[in-house]
Design a protein around this motif. Sequence first.
Motif, PDB file in Angstrom:
ATOM      1  N   GLY A  38      -9.851  12.614  14.369  1.00 40.56           N
ATOM      2  CA  GLY A  38      -9.445  13.769  14.829  1.00 40.56           C
ATOM      3  C   GLY A  38      -9.492  14.742  13.724  1.00 40.56           C
ATOM      4  O   GLY A  38      -9.665  14.423  12.484  1.00 40.56           O
ATOM      5  N   PRO A  39      -9.149  16.202  13.907  1.00 32.72           N
ATOM      6  CA  PRO A  39      -9.169  17.121  13.011  1.00 32.72           C
ATOM      7  C   PRO A  39      -8.186  17.210  11.930  1.00 32.72           C
ATOM      8  O   PRO A  39      -7.185  16.329  12.083  1.00 32.72           O
ATOM      9  CB  PRO A  39      -9.356  18.628  13.934  1.00 32.72           C
ATOM     10  N   SER A  40      -8.381  17.752  10.839  1.00 29.38           N
ATOM     11  CA  SER A  40      -7.062  17.835   9.783  1.00 29.38           C
ATOM     12  C   SER A  40      -6.105  18.441  10.554  1.00 29.38           C
ATOM     13  O   SER A  40      -6.073  19.233  11.365  1.00 29.38           O
ATOM     14  CB  SER A  40      -7.395  18.878   8.645  1.00 29.38           C
ATOM     15  N   GLY A  41      -4.696  17.701  10.074  1.00 32.52           N
ATOM     16  CA  GLY A  41      -3.485  18.161  10.765  1.00 32.52           C
ATOM     17  C   GLY A  41      -3.107  17.665  12.229  1.00 32.52           C
ATOM     18  O   GLY A  41      -2.295  18.028  12.770  1.00 32.52           O
ATOM     19  N   SER A  42      -4.188  16.774  12.430  1.00 34.20           N
ATOM     20  CA  SER A  42      -3.680  16.284  13.895  1.00 34.20           C
ATOM     21  C   SER A  42      -2.603  15.213  14.036  1.00 34.20           C
ATOM     22  O   SER A  42      -2.251  14.592  15.093  1.00 34.20           O
ATOM     23  CB  SER A  42      -5.189  15.540  14.537  1.00 34.20           C
ATOM     24  N   GLY A  43      -2.367  14.737  12.665  1.00 36.10           N
ATOM     25  CA  GLY A  43      -1.374  13.695  12.821  1.00 36.10           C
ATOM     26  C   GLY A  43      -1.730  12.157  12.443  1.00 36.10           C
ATOM     27  O   GLY A  43      -0.836  11.224  12.457  1.00 36.10           O
ATOM     28  N   LYS A  44      -2.921  11.911  12.095  1.00 40.09           N
ATOM     29  CA  LYS A  44      -3.673  10.705  11.827  1.00 40.09           C
ATOM     30  C   LYS A  44      -3.047  10.017  10.970  1.00 40.09           C
ATOM     31  O   LYS A  44      -2.363   8.863  10.848  1.00 40.09           O
ATOM     32  CB  LYS A  44      -5.283  10.892  11.550  1.00 40.09           C
ATOM     33  N   SER A  45      -2.873  10.519   9.632  1.00 36.98           N
ATOM     34  CA  SER A  45      -2.183  10.039   8.670  1.00 36.98           C
ATOM     35  C   SER A  45      -0.730  10.006   8.731  1.00 36.98           C
ATOM     36  O   SER A  45      -0.162   8.842   8.368  1.00 36.98           O
ATOM     37  CB  SER A  45      -2.431  11.083   7.392  1.00 36.98           C
ATOM     38  N   THR A  46      -0.384  10.822   9.387  1.00 35.59           N
ATOM     39  CA  THR A  46       1.422  10.632   9.709  1.00 35.59           C
ATOM     40  C   THR A  46       1.694   9.457  10.460  1.00 35.59           C
ATOM     41  O   THR A  46       2.283   8.477  10.128  1.00 35.59           O
ATOM     42  CB  THR A  46       1.913  11.833  10.257  1.00 35.59           C
ATOM     43  N   ILE A  48      -0.401   6.540  10.830  1.00 33.52           N
ATOM     44  CA  ILE A  48      -0.751   5.398  10.203  1.00 33.52           C
ATOM     45  C   ILE A  48       0.340   5.036   9.170  1.00 33.52           C
ATOM     46  O   ILE A  48       0.579   3.899   8.747  1.00 33.52           O
ATOM     47  CB  ILE A  48      -2.119   5.269   9.418  1.00 33.52           C
ATOM     48  N   ARG A  49       0.758   5.916   8.629  1.00 30.57           N
ATOM     49  CA  ARG A  49       1.961   5.956   7.360  1.00 30.57           C
ATOM     50  C   ARG A  49       3.193   5.461   8.126  1.00 30.57           C
ATOM     51  O   ARG A  49       4.096   4.803   7.426  1.00 30.57           O
ATOM     52  CB  ARG A  49       2.125   7.128   6.677  1.00 30.57           C
ATOM     53  N   THR A  50       3.510   5.534   9.424  1.00 34.75           N
ATOM     54  CA  THR A  50       4.783   5.282  10.123  1.00 34.75           C
ATOM     55  C   THR A  50       4.583   3.462  10.242  1.00 34.75           C
ATOM     56  O   THR A  50       5.522   2.956  10.466  1.00 34.75           O
ATOM     57  CB  THR A  50       4.990   5.599  11.414  1.00 34.75           C
ATOM     58  N   ARG A  84       3.418  -8.030   4.883  1.00 33.92           N
ATOM     59  CA  ARG A  84       2.647  -8.619   5.853  1.00 33.92           C
ATOM     60  C   ARG A  84       1.394  -7.485   6.211  1.00 33.92           C
ATOM     61  O   ARG A  84       0.609  -8.021   6.854  1.00 33.92           O
ATOM     62  CB  ARG A  84       3.160  -9.049   7.206  1.00 33.92           C
ATOM     63  N   VAL A  85       1.733  -6.296   5.709  1.00 32.55           N
ATOM     64  CA  VAL A  85       0.811  -5.184   6.141  1.00 32.55           C
ATOM     65  C   VAL A  85       0.352  -4.476   4.691  1.00 32.55           C
ATOM     66  O   VAL A  85       0.934  -4.047   3.909  1.00 32.55           O
ATOM     67  CB  VAL A  85       1.565  -4.050   7.039  1.00 32.55           C
ATOM     68  N   GLY A  86      -0.978  -4.537   4.664  1.00 27.33           N
ATOM     69  CA  GLY A  86      -1.606  -3.978   3.204  1.00 27.33           C
ATOM     70  C   GLY A  86      -2.315  -2.551   3.757  1.00 27.33           C
ATOM     71  O   GLY A  86      -2.259  -2.227   5.188  1.00 27.33           O
ATOM     72  N   MET A  87      -1.953  -1.725   2.758  1.00 25.16           N
ATOM     73  CA  MET A  87      -2.693  -0.090   3.058  1.00 25.16           C
ATOM     74  C   MET A  87      -3.452   0.224   1.914  1.00 25.16           C
ATOM     75  O   MET A  87      -3.296  -0.159   0.591  1.00 25.16           O
ATOM     76  CB  MET A  87      -1.488   0.580   3.165  1.00 25.16           C
ATOM     77  N   VAL A  88      -4.418   0.849   2.302  1.00 26.64           N
ATOM     78  CA  VAL A  88      -5.597   1.437   1.093  1.00 26.64           C
ATOM     79  C   VAL A  88      -5.577   2.986   1.384  1.00 26.64           C
ATOM     80  O   VAL A  88      -5.685   3.455   2.703  1.00 26.64           O
ATOM     81  CB  VAL A  88      -6.906   0.959   1.372  1.00 26.64           C
ATOM     82  N   PHE A  89      -5.284   3.713   0.498  1.00 24.10           N
ATOM     83  CA  PHE A  89      -5.275   5.170   0.718  1.00 24.10           C
ATOM     84  C   PHE A  89      -6.463   5.976   0.200  1.00 24.10           C
ATOM     85  O   PHE A  89      -7.576   5.251  -0.215  1.00 24.10           O
ATOM     86  CB  PHE A  89      -4.054   5.631  -0.177  1.00 24.10           C
ATOM     87  N   VAL A 163      -2.239  -7.518   8.631  1.00 21.30           N
ATOM     88  CA  VAL A 163      -2.773  -6.243   9.201  1.00 21.30           C
ATOM     89  C   VAL A 163      -3.114  -5.277   8.009  1.00 21.30           C
ATOM     90  O   VAL A 163      -2.328  -5.345   7.080  1.00 21.30           O
ATOM     91  CB  VAL A 163      -1.696  -5.302   9.987  1.00 21.30           C
ATOM     92  N   MET A 164      -4.487  -4.691   8.096  1.00 19.90           N
ATOM     93  CA  MET A 164      -4.638  -3.620   7.117  1.00 19.90           C
ATOM     94  C   MET A 164      -4.801  -2.316   7.648  1.00 19.90           C
ATOM     95  O   MET A 164      -5.381  -2.116   8.712  1.00 19.90           O
ATOM     96  CB  MET A 164      -6.105  -4.045   6.473  1.00 19.90           C
ATOM     97  N   LEU A 165      -4.374  -1.362   6.729  1.00 16.91           N
ATOM     98  CA  LEU A 165      -4.432  -0.042   7.317  1.00 16.91           C
ATOM     99  C   LEU A 165      -5.057   0.900   6.452  1.00 16.91           C
ATOM    100  O   LEU A 165      -5.077   0.521   5.037  1.00 16.91           O
ATOM    101  CB  LEU A 165      -2.766   0.729   7.449  1.00 16.91           C
TER     102      LEU A 165
END
Length: 246
Positions: A38-46, A48-50, A84-89, A163-165
Amino acid sequence: MTVAILASDLVKSYTPGLRALDGVSLQVTSGEVLVVMGPSGSGKSTLIRTFNGLETLDSGELDVLGVRLDAAHEERQVRAIRRRVGMVFQQFNLFPHLSILENITLAPIKVQKRSKPDAAARAIALLDQMGIGEQAHKFPAQLSGGQQQRVAIARALALDPEVMLFDEPTSALDPERVKEVLDAMRQLAKRGMTMVVVTHELGFAREVADRVMFMDQGQVVETSDPQTFFTSAREERSRRFLSQMM
């Protein structure tokens, strides 16, 4: 199939009247690779961070690996998920004063109480899996951006997540370094890792995703398999996005 992530009507606002997430619902099954675009500001990062409690919710229900997160969740629930959930930024967030090996073994030793030899052996195996086993005793500043991001992936995997994010893991890289990180992610997908990936890498999404979810203005516009999404997206907004990206 086992459901790894189940979200229902998620709402998140940073400012009154402006919803970063506006009634988002989705399901991710174990072993699935979901790519979020999705475009910038569409809520994607928000969004996945939840999934690991980095962002709180205003309303809605979220179940991650059987642990419920909602607007009233407690810190213990977040800790249970992060084990139990890994995340890569986007940024690698490596400790510059620690060696690559020390960066990877820190959490297993401190959080999981593994012995140093066991943690080190696991770290070396992961670095070999990422194709950078020879970098173990160097420091982050001595590695390229692509190598540092692969270290960040190895560090997340060191805790044996279910799970990996990935939050736009290649956006901070030089173009020539993107492929090596995507290749490492492809190998994870082949091994059956459950993955949610926020990315603009169309080739990766075409090849690796089981489903592509397109977001705009905090809402899910459409979700479909990659073949459908990239050749005959149902929604005009999706088609307009793709025409700008290709």
